[in-house]
Design an enzyme around this catalytic site. Structure first.
Site, PDB file in Angstrom:
ATOM      1  N   ARG A   1      11.303  -0.701  10.551  1.00 13.43           N
ATOM      2  CA  ARG A   1      10.221  -0.413  11.495  1.00 13.43           C
ATOM      3  C   ARG A   1      10.270  -1.420  12.642  1.00 13.43           C
ATOM      4  O   ARG A   1      10.489  -2.604  12.412  1.00 13.43           O
ATOM      5  CB  ARG A   1       8.866  -0.533  10.778  1.00 13.43           C
ATOM      6  CG  ARG A   1       8.456   0.725  10.073  1.00 13.43           C
ATOM      7  CD  ARG A   1       7.229   0.528   9.230  1.00 13.43           C
ATOM      8  NE  ARG A   1       6.104  -0.144   9.891  1.00 13.43           N
ATOM      9  CZ  ARG A   1       4.894  -0.233   9.364  1.00 13.43           C
ATOM     10  NH1 ARG A   1       4.644   0.301   8.176  1.00 13.43           N
ATOM     11  NH2 ARG A   1       3.937  -0.868   9.997  1.00 13.43           N
TER      12      ARG A   1
ATOM     13  N   ARG B   1      -9.672   0.627   9.594  1.00 12.83           N
ATOM     14  CA  ARG B   1      -9.170  -0.713   9.875  1.00 12.83           C
ATOM     15  C   ARG B   1     -10.178  -1.535  10.676  1.00 12.83           C
ATOM     16  O   ARG B   1      -9.921  -2.695  10.994  1.00 12.83           O
ATOM     17  CB  ARG B   1      -7.869  -0.627  10.662  1.00 12.83           C
ATOM     18  CG  ARG B   1      -6.623  -0.707   9.779  1.00 12.83           C
ATOM     19  CD  ARG B   1      -5.425  -0.523  10.675  1.00 12.83           C
ATOM     20  NE  ARG B   1      -4.248  -1.191  10.217  1.00 12.83           N
ATOM     21  CZ  ARG B   1      -3.226  -0.555   9.644  1.00 12.83           C
ATOM     22  NH1 ARG B   1      -3.270   0.719   9.413  1.00 12.83           N
ATOM     23  NH2 ARG B   1      -2.148  -1.233   9.288  1.00 12.83           N
TER      24      ARG B   1
ATOM     25  N   ARG C   1      -0.116  -8.912  13.575  1.00 11.87           N
ATOM     26  CA  ARG C   1      -0.756  -7.903  12.719  1.00 11.87           C
ATOM     27  C   ARG C   1      -1.662  -8.573  11.691  1.00 11.87           C
ATOM     28  O   ARG C   1      -2.722  -8.059  11.347  1.00 11.87           O
ATOM     29  CB  ARG C   1       0.318  -7.050  12.016  1.00 11.87           C
ATOM     30  CG  ARG C   1       0.966  -6.055  12.968  1.00 11.87           C
ATOM     31  CD  ARG C   1       2.286  -5.526  12.454  1.00 11.87           C
ATOM     32  NE  ARG C   1       2.174  -4.736  11.252  1.00 11.87           N
ATOM     33  CZ  ARG C   1       3.202  -4.454  10.452  1.00 11.87           C
ATOM     34  NH1 ARG C   1       4.418  -4.898  10.734  1.00 11.87           N
ATOM     35  NH2 ARG C   1       3.033  -3.736   9.387  1.00 11.87           N
TER      36      ARG C   1
ATOM     37  N   ARG D   1      11.656  -5.138   4.661  1.00 12.13           N
ATOM     38  CA  ARG D   1      11.304  -3.744   4.377  1.00 12.13           C
ATOM     39  C   ARG D   1      12.285  -2.761   5.019  1.00 12.13           C
ATOM     40  O   ARG D   1      12.663  -2.903   6.183  1.00 12.13           O
ATOM     41  CB  ARG D   1       9.893  -3.471   4.907  1.00 12.13           C
ATOM     42  CG  ARG D   1       9.497  -2.020   4.813  1.00 12.13           C
ATOM     43  CD  ARG D   1       8.029  -1.822   4.736  1.00 12.13           C
ATOM     44  NE  ARG D   1       7.284  -2.306   5.887  1.00 12.13           N
ATOM     45  CZ  ARG D   1       5.945  -2.347   5.913  1.00 12.13           C
ATOM     46  NH1 ARG D   1       5.248  -1.970   4.864  1.00 12.13           N
ATOM     47  NH2 ARG D   1       5.320  -2.788   6.984  1.00 12.13           N
TER      48      ARG D   1
ATOM     49  N   LYS E   1       0.829  -1.217   0.000  1.00  9.66           N
ATOM     50  CA  LYS E   1       0.000   0.000   0.000  1.00  9.66           C
ATOM     51  C   LYS E   1       0.861   1.265   0.000  1.00  9.66           C
ATOM     52  O   LYS E   1       0.629   2.178  -0.774  1.00  9.66           O
ATOM     53  CB  LYS E   1      -0.927   0.034   1.227  1.00  9.66           C
ATOM     54  CG  LYS E   1      -1.919  -1.107   1.296  1.00  9.66           C
ATOM     55  CD  LYS E   1      -2.893  -0.912   2.440  1.00  9.66           C
ATOM     56  CE  LYS E   1      -2.281  -1.019   3.825  1.00  9.66           C
ATOM     57  NZ  LYS E   1      -1.782  -2.341   4.203  1.00  9.66           N
TER      58      LYS E   1
HETATM   59  P1  AMP Z   1       0.766   0.805   9.043  1.00 10.13           P
HETATM   60  O1  AMP Z   1       1.904   1.759   8.842  1.00 10.13           O
HETATM   61  O2  AMP Z   1      -0.449   1.174   8.229  1.00 10.13           O
HETATM   62  O3  AMP Z   1       1.182  -0.630   8.829  1.00 10.13           O
HETATM   63  O4  AMP Z   1       0.330   0.926  10.572  1.00 10.13           O
HETATM   64  C1  AMP Z   1       1.231   0.589  11.628  1.00 10.13           C
HETATM   65  C2  AMP Z   1       0.483   0.383  12.919  1.00 10.13           C
HETATM   66  O5  AMP Z   1      -0.163   1.608  13.300  1.00 10.13           O
HETATM   67  C3  AMP Z   1      -0.633  -0.652  12.863  1.00 10.13           C
HETATM   68  O6  AMP Z   1      -0.163  -1.971  13.048  1.00 10.13           O
HETATM   69  C4  AMP Z   1      -1.511  -0.179  14.047  1.00 10.13           C
HETATM   70  O7  AMP Z   1      -0.928  -0.554  15.280  1.00 10.13           O
HETATM   71  C5  AMP Z   1      -1.410   1.345  13.939  1.00 10.13           C
HETATM   72  N1  AMP Z   1      -2.489   1.886  13.083  1.00 10.13           N
HETATM   73  C6  AMP Z   1      -2.364   2.496  11.866  1.00 10.13           C
HETATM   74  N2  AMP Z   1      -3.579   2.850  11.363  1.00 10.13           N
HETATM   75  C7  AMP Z   1      -4.486   2.459  12.296  1.00 10.13           C
HETATM   76  C8  AMP Z   1      -5.909   2.521  12.387  1.00 10.13           C
HETATM   77  N3  AMP Z   1      -6.649   3.029  11.389  1.00 10.13           N
HETATM   78  N4  AMP Z   1      -6.501   2.016  13.494  1.00 10.13           N
HETATM   79  C9  AMP Z   1      -5.783   1.497  14.502  1.00 10.13           C
HETATM   80  N5  AMP Z   1      -4.448   1.392  14.490  1.00 10.13           N
HETATM   81  C10 AMP Z   1      -3.786   1.857  13.396  1.00 10.13           C
END
Ligand code: AMP
Length: 209
Positions: free
Chosen positions: A150, A86, A161, A120, A13
């Site tokens: 990360r 989410r 996740r 990554r 994404k």
């Molecule tokens: P991402 O960078 O999109 O993979 O997000 C990293 C982490 O941020 C996720 O595993 C969640 O812990 C948190 N996170 C990001 N977006 C959301 C969301 N919309 N709702 C809840 N937690 C989020």
């Protein structure tokens, strides 16, 4: 255009968002990146979010609403929203704030996901993602910043996740399908192959309007 980007962790994404955002001049809003920025700046939101992110859990909806509302307010004309919603509750809440034109659902074979995530690298400045196995490099090609990893990109946290994705996030697919707003994209293959499919889907969608 107000576009949502949907898919499991490691679907690409972030990578595709960067390309779409450059081609169509759309601001890329990544809720994950916003949380990471808050963590770095040690804000109250960041302190709360860290506890969830490092366990592979979702941050609480109240925290996400706060982060999202502040950001969406800046981009009334259009954006590319990555990482939100989410949960079904977040999808419903989003509809009260703004109306997405459509959502791109990027899906990949599950066995690719862990490999992509543990390889990554991320630019700490612009957030661009790289795969160290496929494209080994130390610095970001856009801004020259030293690439980092990360904290939540370990094999163990990825498992968690993914569990969260299947249980809490996947039901959103049916929600947007029912509204006729979901466009499925095959996320397997090279970055350019996937982007080609996205471009075609956006073109087809535009023709239909
Ligand atoms: P991402 O960078 O999109 O993979 O997000 C990293 C982490 O941020 C996720 O595993 C969640 O812990 C948190 N996170 C990001 N977006 C959301 C969301 N919309 N709702 C809840 N937690 C989020």
């Amino acid at each position: 255009m107000k576009i949502g980007l949907f898919g499991p962790p490691g679907a690409g994404k972030g990578t595709q968002a960067d390309k779409i955002s450059k081609l169509y001049g759309l601001p890329h809003i990544s809720t994950g990146a916003l949380l990471r920025k808050n963590i770095e700046e040690k804000t109250q939101v960041g302190l709360v979010a860290l506890k969830y992110i490092e366990r592979g859990m979702l941050a609480p909806d109240e925290v996400m609403t706060q982060v999202l509302k502040a950001e969406l307010g800046k981009y009334a004309d259009g954006f590319l929203l990555d990482g939100y919603p989410r949960t079904l509750a977040q999808a419903e809440l989003l509809e009260d704030i703004t109306d997405l034109d459509f959502v791109l659902n990027i899906d990949v074979d599950p066995e690719l996901i862990t490999d992509r995530i543990v390889n990554r690298l991320v630019c700490p400045v612009c957030g661009k993602n790289y795969n160290k196995r496929l494209y080994p490099r130390d610095v970001c090609e856009d801004d020259g910043a030293k690439l980092t990893t990360r904290k939540d990109d370990t094999e163990e946290i990825v498992k968690q996740r993914l569990n969260v994705y299947f249980k809490e996030t996947m039901p959103i697919i049916a929600y947007y399908k029912q509204k006729g707003k979901m466009i499925d994209i095959d996320g397997n293959g090279s970055i350019d192959e996937v982007f080609g499919r996205i471009e075609k889907a956006l073109y087809d969608h535009d023709k239909k309007r």
